[in-house]
Design an enzyme around this catalytic site. Structure first.
Site, mmCIF file in Angstrom:
data_model
loop_
_atom_site.group_PDB
_atom_site.id
_atom_site.type_symbol
_atom_site.label_atom_id
_atom_site.label_comp_id
_atom_site.label_asym_id
_atom_site.label_seq_id
_atom_site.Cartn_x
_atom_site.Cartn_y
_atom_site.Cartn_z
ATOM 1 C CB SER A 191 -0.851 -0.012 1.279
ATOM 2 O OG SER A 191 -1.409 1.271 1.505
ATOM 3 C CE1 TYR A 210 -4.680 -1.968 4.972
ATOM 4 C CE2 TYR A 210 -3.545 0.102 4.574
ATOM 5 C CZ TYR A 210 -4.153 -1.038 4.095
ATOM 6 O OH TYR A 210 -4.223 -1.266 2.732
HETATM 7 P P1 NAD Z 1 -11.293 -6.110 -0.394
HETATM 8 O O1 NAD Z 1 -11.876 -5.959 0.959
HETATM 9 O O2 NAD Z 1 -12.163 -5.959 -1.580
HETATM 10 O O3 NAD Z 1 -10.517 -7.481 -0.524
HETATM 11 C C1 NAD Z 1 -9.783 -8.052 0.529
HETATM 12 C C2 NAD Z 1 -9.852 -9.546 0.385
HETATM 13 O O4 NAD Z 1 -9.055 -10.170 1.412
HETATM 14 C C3 NAD Z 1 -11.277 -10.083 0.543
HETATM 15 O O5 NAD Z 1 -11.494 -11.102 -0.406
HETATM 16 C C4 NAD Z 1 -11.265 -10.657 1.945
HETATM 17 O O6 NAD Z 1 -12.218 -11.661 2.161
HETATM 18 C C5 NAD Z 1 -9.857 -11.204 1.963
HETATM 19 N N1 NAD Z 1 -9.403 -11.583 3.297
HETATM 20 C C6 NAD Z 1 -9.511 -10.876 4.458
HETATM 21 N N2 NAD Z 1 -9.024 -11.593 5.478
HETATM 22 C C7 NAD Z 1 -8.597 -12.780 4.963
HETATM 23 C C8 NAD Z 1 -8.013 -13.948 5.516
HETATM 24 N N3 NAD Z 1 -7.760 -14.042 6.836
HETATM 25 N N4 NAD Z 1 -7.708 -14.972 4.688
HETATM 26 C C9 NAD Z 1 -7.961 -14.897 3.362
HETATM 27 N N5 NAD Z 1 -8.524 -13.827 2.782
HETATM 28 C C10 NAD Z 1 -8.837 -12.782 3.582
HETATM 29 O O7 NAD Z 1 -10.121 -5.016 -0.441
HETATM 30 P P2 NAD Z 1 -9.034 -4.701 -1.573
HETATM 31 O O8 NAD Z 1 -8.979 -3.250 -1.680
HETATM 32 O O9 NAD Z 1 -9.234 -5.521 -2.785
HETATM 33 O O10 NAD Z 1 -7.714 -5.164 -0.817
HETATM 34 C C11 NAD Z 1 -6.787 -6.082 -1.342
HETATM 35 C C12 NAD Z 1 -5.388 -5.721 -0.875
HETATM 36 O O11 NAD Z 1 -5.018 -4.445 -1.413
HETATM 37 C C13 NAD Z 1 -5.245 -5.594 0.648
HETATM 38 O O12 NAD Z 1 -4.000 -6.137 1.059
HETATM 39 C C14 NAD Z 1 -5.251 -4.087 0.851
HETATM 40 O O13 NAD Z 1 -4.568 -3.712 2.025
HETATM 41 C C15 NAD Z 1 -4.523 -3.625 -0.390
HETATM 42 N N6 NAD Z 1 -4.743 -2.216 -0.719
HETATM 43 C C16 NAD Z 1 -5.959 -1.754 -1.135
HETATM 44 C C17 NAD Z 1 -6.094 -0.411 -1.443
HETATM 45 C C18 NAD Z 1 -7.397 0.182 -1.932
HETATM 46 O O14 NAD Z 1 -7.452 1.405 -2.107
HETATM 47 N N7 NAD Z 1 -8.430 -0.583 -2.175
HETATM 48 C C19 NAD Z 1 -5.013 0.456 -1.297
HETATM 49 C C20 NAD Z 1 -3.794 -0.039 -0.867
HETATM 50 C C21 NAD Z 1 -3.679 -1.387 -0.584
#
Ligand code: NAD
Length: 279
Positions: free
Chosen positions: A164, A177
């Site tokens: 991130s 986080y």
């Molecule tokens: P999201 O909530 O849509 O997806 C997260 C996924 O992780 C979901 O499928 C959830 O069920 C799964 N998950 C959570 N706990 C889990 C576990 N214990 N075991 C297996 N799966 C698990 O969110 P996203 O935005 O797609 O996030 C994906 C990644 O991207 C994360 O690591 C997040 O920190 C990172 N990220 C997202 C953003 C953003 O702006 N959306 C920005 C920076 C980083």
């Protein structure tokens, strides 16, 4: 697929990852889902990991299978050592091996520090950091067992950590986080240093603000989106496909010499936009 990133569909060569086997954690939502689909489109067989939401995971599998590659959904909690070991071991049994591990699963449990419970702290560190360690370790063991197969890839394996911008940008109210992502950055670099001599490439992709359920509050009203755009020099919120395309590129031999790098995919969010007019 709507949106600006939809036009990138044809850009990814459908054979870029042909014959490779990929696993994406948290692949039934947001960035993980788009990444799993993009890897399938690029020719890889894909395991779709999820922890809750079997129906959505099966839909992702169906979408991936339409590219003529193999896919199945696997339920596992990435913070559970036994479940991660079992998930990779099943993949080796069913698909023969693993070439690409995308440690994507992540969550937030936000609170001001004085109100943050130890449970909130542990949950985020356990999933976002320990979960990535467990997935990277399980994949590395298989990469080392198998070694390089030159017809498949120049590397013995690729680990891609979903980080991130908060790997480097402090974030008030989100100390668990931000700490987890700072940890992911150092874990990634250390693993890259340790495993590069064995031909394993470890890198991170660091999204900025991407339209997914994790940060819905930040973009789902015009006011929230306007606030968010102040932090993004490129003036658009990212789409999951922006990140998926970056993962495909990092996983492919096109970027074979990229080792231990964090690729920020953030529309310039890490450029200190507040200094564009001040400072
Ligand atoms: P999201 O909530 O849509 O997806 C997260 C996924 O992780 C979901 O499928 C959830 O069920 C799964 N998950 C959570 N706990 C889990 C576990 N214990 N075991 C297996 N799966 C698990 O969110 P996203 O935005 O797609 O996030 C994906 C990644 O991207 C994360 O690591 C997040 O920190 C990172 N990220 C997202 C953003 C953003 O702006 N959306 C920005 C920076 C980083």
């Amino acid at each position: 697929m709507a949106g600006s990133a939809g036009g990138n569909r044809g850009v990814i060569h459908s054979q870029l990852l042909a014959g490779q086997k990929a696993l994406v954690t948290g692949a039934n939502s947001g960035i993980g889902k788009a990444t799993a689909i993009a890897l399938g489109r690029a020719g890889a067989d894909v395991v779709v990991n999820y922890v809750v939401g079997a129906d959505e995971a099966e839909k992702v599998v169906t979408e991936i299978e339409a590219f003529g590659v193999r896919s199945y959904a696997h339920e596992a909690d990435v913070s559970d050592e036994e479940q991660v070991v079992q998930m990779v071991s099943r993949m080796v049994d069913e698909l023969g091996t693993i070439d690409i591990m995308v440690a994507n699963a992540g969550l937030q449990r936000d609170a001001p520090v004085t109100e943050m419970t130890l449970a909130q702290w542990h949950k985020v560190i356990d999933v976002n950091l320990t979960g990535q360690f467990l997935c990277a370790r399980a994949a590395a063991k298989e990469f080392l067992r198998r070694g390089v197969v030159p017809e498949v890839s120049r590397a013995a394996g690729k680990i891609i950590c979903m980080s991130s911008v908060h790997q480097i940008i402090p974030w008030s109210g989100h100390v668990n986080y931000a700490s987890s992502k700072g940890g992911v950055g150092m874990m990634m670099q250390t693993l890259a240093q340790e495993l590069a001599p064995r031909k394993i490439r470890v890198n991170a992709v660091a999204p900025g603000a991407i339209r997914t359920p994790i940060n819905k509050d930040a973009w789902d009203t015009p006011e929230a989106e306007a606030d968010l755009l102040r932090l993004i020099p490129y003036s658009r919120v990212g789409d999951p496909e922006d990140i998926a395309n970056a993962v495909v590129a990092v996983a492919s031999d096109l970027l074979d010499y990229v080792v231990g790098t964090t690729l920020y995919v953030d529309g310039g969010m890490t450029l200190f936009p507040g200094f564009a007019t001040g400072g």
